[in-house]
Design a protein around this motif. Sequence first.
Motif, PDB file in Angstrom:
ATOM      1  N   ASN A   4      38.993  34.249  41.292  1.00 38.95           N
ATOM      2  CA  ASN A   4      39.147  35.436  42.120  1.00 38.95           C
ATOM      3  C   ASN A   4      38.143  35.361  43.189  1.00 38.95           C
ATOM      4  OD1 ASN A   4      39.272  37.855  43.299  1.00 38.95           O
ATOM      5  ND2 ASN A   4      38.983  38.936  41.417  1.00 38.95           N
ATOM      6  N   ASN A  62      35.900  40.158  41.998  1.00 41.18           N
ATOM      7  CA  ASN A  62      35.333  39.892  40.659  1.00 41.18           C
ATOM      8  C   ASN A  62      35.900  40.398  39.240  1.00 41.18           C
ATOM      9  OD1 ASN A  62      33.385  37.944  41.709  1.00 41.18           O
ATOM     10  ND2 ASN A  62      32.063  39.587  42.155  1.00 41.18           N
ATOM     11  N   LYS A  87      37.956  40.605  36.182  1.00 37.13           N
ATOM     12  CA  LYS A  87      38.522  39.517  35.413  1.00 37.13           C
ATOM     13  C   LYS A  87      40.045  40.047  34.726  1.00 37.13           C
ATOM     14  CE  LYS A  87      33.995  38.520  33.408  1.00 37.13           C
ATOM     15  NZ  LYS A  87      33.600  37.360  34.185  1.00 37.13           N
ATOM     16  N   ASN A  88      40.498  41.215  35.062  1.00 39.76           N
ATOM     17  CA  ASN A  88      41.873  41.571  34.541  1.00 39.76           C
ATOM     18  C   ASN A  88      42.884  40.905  35.430  1.00 39.76           C
ATOM     19  OD1 ASN A  88      40.983  42.915  32.437  1.00 39.76           O
ATOM     20  ND2 ASN A  88      40.833  44.973  33.673  1.00 39.76           N
ATOM     21  N   VAL A 128      42.392  38.024  37.180  1.00 40.07           N
ATOM     22  CA  VAL A 128      42.437  36.685  36.688  1.00 40.07           C
ATOM     23  C   VAL A 128      43.338  36.579  35.578  1.00 40.07           C
ATOM     24  CG1 VAL A 128      41.180  34.633  36.017  1.00 40.07           C
ATOM     25  CG2 VAL A 128      40.327  36.135  37.941  1.00 40.07           C
TER      26      VAL A 128
END
Length: 157
Positions: free
Chosen positions: A28, A37, A39-40, A42
Amino acid sequence: MKVILLSILLLFCSDAFSQKICIGNVTNSIKIGSLANNKNLVFGIKNIAEEAILDKGYSIVEKNDSTPKLNFEVIYFDVLQTNTGVSVFHKNDNETIIRIKGTLTQPGKKPKEYIATGKSSEISTSTMIIDEGGGFNQTSARSALKKTIINLIENLL
Protein backbone atom coordinates in the motif's frame (compact mmCIF):
# COMPACT_ATOMS: atom_id res chain seq x y z
CA MET A 1 -16.79 -46.68 -9.91
CA LYS A 2 -15.45 -45.82 -13.37
CA VAL A 3 -17.00 -42.38 -13.12
CA ILE A 4 -15.20 -41.68 -9.84
CA LEU A 5 -11.84 -42.83 -11.22
CA LEU A 6 -12.34 -40.79 -14.38
CA SER A 7 -13.21 -37.63 -12.41
CA ILE A 8 -10.15 -38.06 -10.16
CA LEU A 9 -7.94 -38.55 -13.20
CA LEU A 10 -9.34 -35.42 -14.87
CA LEU A 11 -8.81 -33.43 -11.69
CA PHE A 12 -5.13 -34.36 -11.49
CA CYS A 13 -4.57 -33.90 -15.23
CA SER A 14 -6.12 -30.44 -15.26
CA ASP A 15 -3.97 -29.42 -12.28
CA ALA A 16 -0.82 -30.74 -13.96
CA PHE A 17 -1.41 -28.67 -17.13
CA SER A 18 -2.62 -25.43 -15.54
CA GLN A 19 -0.10 -22.62 -15.37
CA LYS A 20 1.16 -21.96 -11.86
CA ILE A 21 1.64 -18.50 -10.40
CA CYS A 22 2.69 -17.15 -7.03
CA ILE A 23 1.21 -14.02 -5.45
CA GLY A 24 4.08 -12.05 -4.00
CA ASN A 25 3.93 -8.81 -2.04
CA VAL A 26 0.94 -6.50 -1.92
CA THR A 27 2.10 -3.01 -0.96
CA ASN A 28 0.00 0.00 0.00
CA SER A 29 1.83 3.11 -1.26
CA ILE A 30 -1.02 5.54 -0.54
CA LYS A 31 0.45 8.49 1.37
CA ILE A 32 -2.60 10.61 2.28
CA GLY A 33 -6.09 9.81 3.49
CA SER A 34 -7.89 7.17 5.49
CA LEU A 35 -6.46 4.32 3.41
CA ALA A 36 -2.80 5.23 3.95
CA ASN A 37 -1.01 2.20 5.48
CA ASN A 38 -4.34 0.35 5.73
CA LYS A 39 -3.64 -3.37 6.22
CA ASN A 40 -7.28 -4.30 5.48
CA LEU A 41 -6.90 -2.85 1.98
CA VAL A 42 -3.79 -5.00 1.39
CA PHE A 43 -5.57 -8.11 2.65
CA GLY A 44 -8.64 -7.37 0.48
CA ILE A 45 -6.55 -6.84 -2.65
CA LYS A 46 -4.72 -10.12 -2.07
CA ASN A 47 -8.04 -11.98 -1.73
CA ILE A 48 -9.52 -10.37 -4.85
CA ALA A 49 -6.31 -11.13 -6.77
CA GLU A 50 -6.42 -14.79 -5.75
CA GLU A 51 -10.05 -15.02 -6.84
CA ALA A 52 -9.36 -13.34 -10.20
CA ILE A 53 -6.30 -15.51 -10.90
CA LEU A 54 -8.24 -18.69 -10.17
CA ASP A 55 -11.09 -17.48 -12.42
CA LYS A 56 -8.59 -17.07 -15.28
CA GLY A 57 -7.58 -20.74 -15.00
CA TYR A 58 -4.24 -20.37 -13.23
CA SER A 59 -3.32 -22.28 -10.10
CA ILE A 60 -1.79 -20.47 -7.13
CA VAL A 61 1.27 -21.96 -5.46
CA GLU A 62 3.45 -20.98 -2.54
CA LYS A 63 6.65 -19.03 -3.13
CA ASN A 64 9.46 -20.88 -4.86
CA ASP A 65 12.24 -19.87 -7.22
CA SER A 66 10.90 -21.45 -10.42
CA THR A 67 7.36 -20.02 -10.38
CA PRO A 68 6.44 -16.62 -11.85
CA LYS A 69 5.62 -14.15 -9.06
CA LEU A 70 3.03 -11.38 -9.29
CA ASN A 71 3.44 -8.35 -6.99
CA PHE A 72 0.89 -5.56 -6.49
CA GLU A 73 1.40 -1.96 -5.39
CA VAL A 74 -1.60 0.29 -4.69
CA ILE A 75 -0.66 3.73 -5.98
CA TYR A 76 -3.95 5.64 -5.82
CA PHE A 77 -7.36 5.00 -4.28
CA ASP A 78 -9.90 7.79 -3.91
CA VAL A 79 -13.49 8.85 -4.47
CA LEU A 80 -14.15 11.83 -6.72
CA GLN A 81 -17.43 13.41 -5.70
CA THR A 82 -19.45 15.74 -7.92
CA ASN A 83 -22.62 17.39 -6.63
CA THR A 84 -25.17 19.13 -8.82
CA GLY A 85 -28.19 20.94 -7.48
CA VAL A 86 -30.96 23.07 -8.89
CA SER A 87 -33.60 24.27 -6.44
CA VAL A 88 -34.74 21.13 -4.55
CA PHE A 89 -33.33 18.64 -7.05
CA HIS A 90 -29.96 17.12 -6.27
CA LYS A 91 -27.61 14.77 -8.11
CA ASN A 92 -24.56 13.19 -6.49
CA ASP A 93 -21.89 11.39 -8.57
CA ASN A 94 -19.30 9.31 -6.71
CA GLU A 95 -16.57 7.79 -8.82
CA THR A 96 -14.13 5.40 -7.15
CA ILE A 97 -10.76 5.48 -8.91
CA ILE A 98 -7.98 2.98 -8.23
CA ARG A 99 -4.49 2.66 -9.71
CA ILE A 100 -2.49 -0.49 -9.05
CA LYS A 101 0.98 -1.25 -10.37
CA GLY A 102 1.61 -4.91 -11.07
CA THR A 103 5.02 -6.51 -11.52
CA LEU A 104 5.52 -10.01 -12.92
CA THR A 105 8.91 -11.51 -12.17
CA GLN A 106 9.99 -14.76 -13.81
CA PRO A 107 13.27 -16.62 -13.40
CA GLY A 108 15.72 -15.62 -16.13
CA LYS A 109 13.48 -12.89 -17.60
CA LYS A 110 13.22 -9.14 -17.23
CA PRO A 111 10.40 -8.10 -14.85
CA LYS A 112 7.25 -6.96 -16.63
CA GLU A 113 5.35 -3.97 -15.18
CA TYR A 114 1.91 -2.55 -15.89
CA ILE A 115 -0.18 0.16 -14.21
CA ALA A 116 -3.92 -0.42 -14.37
CA THR A 117 -6.62 2.10 -13.54
CA GLY A 118 -10.09 1.01 -12.53
CA LYS A 119 -13.22 3.08 -12.05
CA SER A 120 -16.62 2.44 -10.60
CA SER A 121 -19.41 5.03 -10.50
CA GLU A 122 -22.38 5.52 -8.24
CA ILE A 123 -25.03 8.11 -9.09
CA SER A 124 -27.80 9.13 -6.71
CA THR A 125 -30.55 11.67 -7.23
CA SER A 126 -32.97 13.16 -4.75
CA THR A 127 -35.43 15.98 -4.33
CA MET A 128 -33.70 17.25 -1.18
CA ILE A 129 -30.11 18.18 -0.55
CA ILE A 130 -28.54 15.26 1.31
CA ASP A 131 -24.93 15.17 2.44
CA GLU A 132 -23.44 11.74 1.75
CA GLY A 133 -20.12 12.63 3.36
CA GLY A 134 -18.06 11.41 0.37
CA GLY A 135 -17.19 8.11 2.04
CA PHE A 136 -16.34 4.84 0.35
CA ASN A 137 -19.10 2.57 -0.82
CA GLN A 138 -17.88 -1.01 -0.26
CA THR A 139 -19.66 -2.38 -3.34
CA SER A 140 -18.31 0.32 -5.62
CA ALA A 141 -14.78 -0.04 -4.21
CA ARG A 142 -14.79 -3.85 -4.63
CA SER A 143 -16.07 -3.53 -8.20
CA ALA A 144 -13.33 -1.05 -9.09
CA LEU A 145 -10.68 -3.21 -7.40
CA LYS A 146 -11.78 -6.34 -9.25
CA LYS A 147 -11.81 -4.53 -12.63
CA THR A 148 -8.33 -3.16 -11.99
CA ILE A 149 -6.85 -6.48 -10.90
CA ILE A 150 -8.39 -8.36 -13.85
CA ASN A 151 -6.93 -5.71 -16.17
CA LEU A 152 -3.49 -6.22 -14.57
CA ILE A 153 -3.67 -10.00 -14.85
CA GLU A 154 -4.72 -9.86 -18.52
CA ASN A 155 -1.83 -7.53 -19.38
CA LEU A 156 0.87 -9.27 -17.33
CA LEU A 157 0.10 -12.97 -17.81
